[in-house]
Motif scaffolding. Structure first.
Motif, PDB file in Angstrom:
ATOM      1  N   PHE A 168      33.591  36.508  45.595  1.00 44.61           N
ATOM      2  CA  PHE A 168      34.529  36.535  44.484  1.00 44.61           C
ATOM      3  C   PHE A 168      33.773  36.200  43.205  1.00 44.61           C
ATOM      4  N   VAL A 169      34.316  36.635  42.057  1.00 42.66           N
ATOM      5  CA  VAL A 169      33.916  36.080  40.762  1.00 42.66           C
ATOM      6  C   VAL A 169      35.186  35.733  40.010  1.00 42.66           C
ATOM      7  N   ASP A 170      35.116  34.692  39.181  1.00 47.47           N
ATOM      8  CA  ASP A 170      36.292  34.263  38.431  1.00 47.47           C
ATOM      9  C   ASP A 170      35.833  33.488  37.208  1.00 47.47           C
ATOM     10  N   ASP A 171      36.497  33.729  36.077  1.00 44.38           N
ATOM     11  CA  ASP A 171      36.128  33.023  34.851  1.00 44.38           C
ATOM     12  C   ASP A 171      36.668  31.597  34.802  1.00 44.38           C
ATOM     13  N   ASN A 172      37.501  31.237  35.763  1.00 47.28           N
ATOM     14  CA  ASN A 172      37.934  29.846  35.902  1.00 47.28           C
ATOM     15  C   ASN A 172      36.792  29.076  36.576  1.00 47.28           C
ATOM     16  N   ARG A 173      36.068  28.308  35.790  1.00 46.32           N
ATOM     17  CA  ARG A 173      34.846  27.667  36.298  1.00 46.32           C
ATOM     18  C   ARG A 173      35.127  26.619  37.369  1.00 46.32           C
ATOM     19  N   SER A 174      36.375  26.172  37.482  1.00 43.10           N
ATOM     20  CA  SER A 174      36.690  25.230  38.558  1.00 43.10           C
ATOM     21  C   SER A 174      36.661  25.902  39.927  1.00 43.10           C
ATOM     22  N   TYR A 175      36.724  27.251  39.945  1.00 43.47           N
ATOM     23  CA  TYR A 175      36.634  27.987  41.207  1.00 43.47           C
ATOM     24  C   TYR A 175      35.186  28.279  41.614  1.00 43.47           C
ATOM     25  N   VAL A 176      34.305  28.363  40.636  1.00 47.31           N
ATOM     26  CA  VAL A 176      32.931  28.787  40.902  1.00 47.31           C
ATOM     27  C   VAL A 176      32.245  27.795  41.842  1.00 47.31           C
ATOM     28  N   ASN A 177      31.496  28.349  42.807  1.00 51.52           N
ATOM     29  CA  ASN A 177      30.782  27.593  43.850  1.00 51.52           C
ATOM     30  C   ASN A 177      31.721  26.977  44.879  1.00 51.52           C
ATOM     31  N   LYS A 178      33.020  27.369  44.843  1.00 52.22           N
ATOM     32  CA  LYS A 178      33.955  26.987  45.905  1.00 52.22           C
ATOM     33  C   LYS A 178      34.053  28.162  46.886  1.00 52.22           C
ATOM     34  N   ILE A 233      26.652  44.802  46.629  1.00 50.35           N
ATOM     35  CA  ILE A 233      28.047  45.231  46.469  1.00 50.35           C
ATOM     36  C   ILE A 233      28.134  46.749  46.313  1.00 50.35           C
ATOM     37  N   SER A 234      29.104  47.351  47.020  1.00 51.25           N
ATOM     38  CA  SER A 234      29.371  48.789  46.894  1.00 51.25           C
ATOM     39  C   SER A 234      30.698  49.069  46.197  1.00 51.25           C
ATOM     40  N   LYS A 235      31.620  48.103  46.237  1.00 48.91           N
ATOM     41  CA  LYS A 235      32.947  48.316  45.643  1.00 48.91           C
ATOM     42  C   LYS A 235      33.393  47.026  44.963  1.00 48.91           C
ATOM     43  N   ILE A 236      33.971  47.185  43.778  1.00 46.45           N
ATOM     44  CA  ILE A 236      34.533  46.048  43.048  1.00 46.45           C
ATOM     45  C   ILE A 236      36.039  46.250  42.928  1.00 46.45           C
ATOM     46  N   VAL A 237      36.790  45.216  43.275  1.00 49.68           N
ATOM     47  CA  VAL A 237      38.247  45.271  43.162  1.00 49.68           C
ATOM     48  C   VAL A 237      38.690  44.198  42.171  1.00 49.68           C
ATOM     49  N   ILE A 238      39.423  44.615  41.139  1.00 51.51           N
ATOM     50  CA  ILE A 238      39.927  43.690  40.128  1.00 51.51           C
ATOM     51  C   ILE A 238      41.315  43.232  40.561  1.00 51.51           C
ATOM     52  N   ALA A 239      41.399  41.973  41.016  1.00 51.10           N
ATOM     53  CA  ALA A 239      42.642  41.437  41.585  1.00 51.10           C
ATOM     54  C   ALA A 239      43.350  40.530  40.588  1.00 51.10           C
ATOM     55  N   LEU A 258      33.316  43.123  46.259  1.00 48.53           N
ATOM     56  CA  LEU A 258      33.409  41.973  45.363  1.00 48.53           C
ATOM     57  C   LEU A 258      34.799  41.968  44.745  1.00 48.53           C
ATOM     58  N   ILE A 259      35.510  40.842  44.852  1.00 43.86           N
ATOM     59  CA  ILE A 259      36.837  40.731  44.251  1.00 43.86           C
ATOM     60  C   ILE A 259      36.730  39.926  42.966  1.00 43.86           C
ATOM     61  N   VAL A 260      37.230  40.513  41.887  1.00 45.28           N
ATOM     62  CA  VAL A 260      37.269  39.817  40.602  1.00 45.28           C
ATOM     63  C   VAL A 260      38.621  39.111  40.509  1.00 45.28           C
ATOM     64  N   GLY A 261      38.592  37.788  40.520  1.00 44.86           N
ATOM     65  CA  GLY A 261      39.823  37.003  40.515  1.00 44.86           C
ATOM     66  C   GLY A 261      40.009  36.295  41.835  1.00 44.86           C
ATOM     67  N   ALA A 262      39.801  34.975  41.860  1.00 32.74           N
ATOM     68  CA  ALA A 262      39.898  34.198  43.096  1.00 32.74           C
ATOM     69  C   ALA A 262      41.233  33.469  43.202  1.00 32.74           C
ATOM     70  N   GLY A 263      42.227  33.902  42.437  1.00 30.36           N
ATOM     71  CA  GLY A 263      43.547  33.289  42.484  1.00 30.36           C
ATOM     72  C   GLY A 263      44.369  33.798  43.652  1.00 30.36           C
ATOM     73  N   ASN A 264      45.694  33.662  43.537  1.00 25.70           N
ATOM     74  CA  ASN A 264      46.587  34.038  44.639  1.00 25.70           C
ATOM     75  C   ASN A 264      46.453  35.505  45.022  1.00 25.70           C
ATOM     76  N   SER A 265      46.385  36.383  44.016  1.00 23.13           N
ATOM     77  CA  SER A 265      46.297  37.818  44.298  1.00 23.13           C
ATOM     78  C   SER A 265      44.997  38.152  45.014  1.00 23.13           C
ATOM     79  N   GLY A 266      43.883  37.587  44.542  1.00 22.98           N
ATOM     80  CA  GLY A 266      42.599  37.835  45.186  1.00 22.98           C
ATOM     81  C   GLY A 266      42.557  37.310  46.603  1.00 22.98           C
ATOM     82  N   GLU A 267      43.164  36.121  46.822  1.00 25.15           N
ATOM     83  CA  GLU A 267      43.190  35.537  48.162  1.00 25.15           C
ATOM     84  C   GLU A 267      44.005  36.395  49.119  1.00 25.15           C
TER      85      GLU A 267
END
Length: 631
Positions: free
Chosen positions: A181-191, A214-220, A153-162
């Motif tokens: 992915f998870v992201d607190d920017n709600r405009s990304y959620v469900n995309k 999930i076995s590993k979480i990466v904060i991006a 699971l990647i935390v952060g769906a921005g450029n770094s996460g991508e």
């Protein structure tokens, strides 16, 4: 098919790529002429010699492809730079081949429009082959090989996460598969990002981890704040997942992001100390070209002070240490930073006047930083005579020599445990402060400066290494009290601020470092358990053992009768300290003499004659708050 291509040797893969491009060149010319003529009648050879034209064009275009670097890229990693090479190489290849045709045949009966069509067809065929291979490989081979992969699971769906998800997807050897992915920017959620869903926000991490196994979480999120990081770690408690993070953007090389940069979350990241900005010119004036002596140089703070001092180009660095092994390790490190004639390692005991006098005579120090001390509270409670011998007598020896040899600066590394001490270690460090104040009153040339601060993360006496060892051994993790808290800073930060405070003082001041907010030790223990992918109560237990002798629930940085004033540095304040009484020296002689023969409790009683606020074994109520650092 895809799997067998992956297993080919390098020259075999290059040969296939050349064959593909040769066929593409021939097919591109054929289709370009067919589109230009509107039919395939030119193949009969009645209009012009198509076979000769085809041979000339394909040979010329392949030669251009080769020298354009089209065979330096790896097809399974095809990306935008490879497409640029294809477009550029195709343009040069078409222009070169048609120029040769013009020189040999004057392009008789060949439509000029075929030049543009040929270029477009080449781009489609060359680029399409490369990107199709990558797409097929990712769709089939990566899925086939991912059955034993860890779900990430990647935390952060921005450029770094991508970027990070792409890097993981194209490296099946990592045995990792990004599934959400998870992201607190709600405009990304469900995309979706590369066919991977943005499944929720940070608060929904437990739900997402359960849904996607999930076995590993990466904060991006490279420049994530400590507050946000703590919130993420809090969400991960009890999930049995390992947690990694990207470093800060300032730590990247060439601005790239990949899996090799992932690092463990450190407690320094969670505590979130401010960056230290040093007035380097002032420190340089104090240290550059000077002989600098550091006592306790092999310890956590002493060794870091040596590392920091080296940056300011001292004429000589004299490292005094009792432990042969610690001194050896320090010398190995300093040998890479300072020439041999600018560093000296001395095995000596600050309590031995003769040894220390010889050091002063041989190396003529101008600046002395006194970091040698016994600091372990429970051990010193059982051995108060040694606390007095090292922390008091040792300080008196070097302070007296500093005055006699007229050093420019004497810096005492003190502790917040010297404030309202409930243990002998803190009480002896308070007396060490008083010794410096006493000699300041007598000295006309040496400036005595005292720097007081709290715990440092990762020091040899810190609770953090103990927790780490207990976790590695399977527990239990022992915490003395559920409400106990401490101030924390990193070792480099402490050393930097000690040097900064040193140049602010004119003599006799007690500088207090901004320790930030106190941190609950129980929270630290739980965060460490979570960071190791374990669950408290299931994988490992937390056990409360009770306060140890001399231990407080909290630490303070000021006496009730003290107050602080601002300095030129925002992270350092100066305490308006109490003056030392006239009979200080007489009482000190009495304590030193009696500590040799008396029993522990009697020694502690003697210490109270100099430090009346010292109350052995006092435990204050949790709701009593310490005097605030800043007034």
């Amino acid at each position: 098919m895809i799997s067998s291509l992956d297993n080919l040797k390098g020259w075999q893969k290059t040969s296939l790529a050349i064959l593909h491009d040769y066929v593409s060149s021939a097919l591109s010319l054929t289709l370009a002429l067919a589109l230009a003529f509107g039919n395939f009648e030119f193949l009969s050879g009645d209009l012009f010699n198509f076979s000769a034209t085809l041979a000339l064009v394909t040979a010329t275009q392949w030669a251009v492809f080769y020298f354009s670097g089209l065979y330096k890229g790896i097809w399974r990693f095809s990306s935008a730079p490879d497409l640029v090479r294809v477009v550029r190489g195709s343009a040069i290849a078409v222009m070169t081949s048609y120029l040769l045709l013009f020189l040999t045949t004057r392009l008789d009966h060949i439509p000029r429009s075929s030049l543009i069509i040929d270029w477009l067809m080449l781009v489609i065929l060359l680029g399409g082959g490369r990107f199709s291979y990558r797409l097929l490989r990712e769709l089939f081979l990566v899925k086939k090989d991912s059955s034993d992969c860890l779900n990430v699971l990647i935390v952060g769906a921005g450029n770094s996460g991508e970027q990070l998800s792409r890097n993981i997807q194209k490296n099946p050897a990592l045995k990792m598969r990004v599934v959400a992915f998870v992201d607190d920017n709600r405009s990304y959620v469900n995309k979706w990002v590369h066919r991977i869903p943005v499944a929720g926000t940070v608060a929904q991490i437990p739900e997402v981890c359960g849904r996607y196994k999930i076995s590993k979480i990466v904060i991006a999120i490279p420049n994530i704040s400590s507050e946000s990081l703590r919130r993420i770690i809090q969400s991960c408690q009890g999930l049995n997942v390992s947690i990694k993070k990207l470093p800060k953007m300032a730590d990247y090389l060439y601005g790239t992001i990949d899996v090799s940069q992932l690092q463990n979350v450190r407690l320094e990241d969670l505590i979130g100390r401010k960056s230290v900005i040093l007035e380097t010119q002032q420190i340089s004036r104090m240290l550059e070209g000077k002989a600098v002596l550091v006592t306790g140089a092999g310890g956590s703070i002493g060794s870091e002070l040596c590392r920091q001092i080296v940056k300011f180009k001292p004429a000589k660095l004299v490292a005094v240490e009792m432990s042969e092994f610690n001194l050896y390790q320090l010398e190995q490190e300093l040998s890479k930073l300072l020439p041999e004639n600018q560093r000296v390692g001395v095995i000596a005991d600050v309590r031995n006047r003769e040894q220390m006098e010889k050091v002063f005579e041989l190396y003529a120090p101008q600046v002395l930083i006194h970091a040698a001390a016994y600091k372990h509270v429970p051990i010193m409670e059982k051995n108060p005579d040694q606390a007095i011998s090292n922390n008091i007598h040792g300080t008196r020896v070097v302070a007296e020599l500093a005055t006699r040899y007229q050093l420019e600066k004497f810096v005492l590394v003190s502790t917040d445990k010297a404030v309202n001490p409930t243990n002998i270690m803190g009480a002896t460090k308070r007396i060490a402060e008083m010794i410096c104040q006493h000699y300041q009153a007598k000295s006309t040339s040496t400036q005595f400066v005292i720097v007081r601060f709290g715990n440092v993360i990762g020091s040899s006496g810190s609770v953090i290494p103990v927790f780490l060892k207990q976790i590695q051994e399977g527990g239990p993790v022992t915490v003395t009290h559920p409400e106990i808290n401490r101030f924390f800073m990193s070792i480099p930060e402490a050393a930097q601020l000690i040097l900064q405070a040193s140049v602010l003082g004119n003599g006799g001041e007690i500088f207090v470092l901004d320790m930030g907010e106190p941190v609950k030790i129980l929270d630290l223990a739980r965060q460490l358990i979570t960071l190791h992918g374990l669950e408290e109560g299931k994988d490992i237990q937390v056990v409360f053992t009770g306060l140890r002798p001399g231990e407080k629930l909290y630490e303070e940085v000021l006496f009730e009768s003290e107050s602080t004033l601002e300095t030129a540095h925002p992270m350092i304040r100066v305490a308006k300290a109490r003056s030392v009484e006239e009979k200080f020296s007489t009482k000190l002689d009495s304590i030193l003499a009696k500590s040799i023969s008396e029993y522990p409790d009697e020694i502690k009683t003697q210490v109270q004659t100099l430090v009346p606020e010292y109350v052995p074994h006092l435990v204050r109520e949790p709701n009593v708050r310490p005097t605030p650092l800043l007034h």
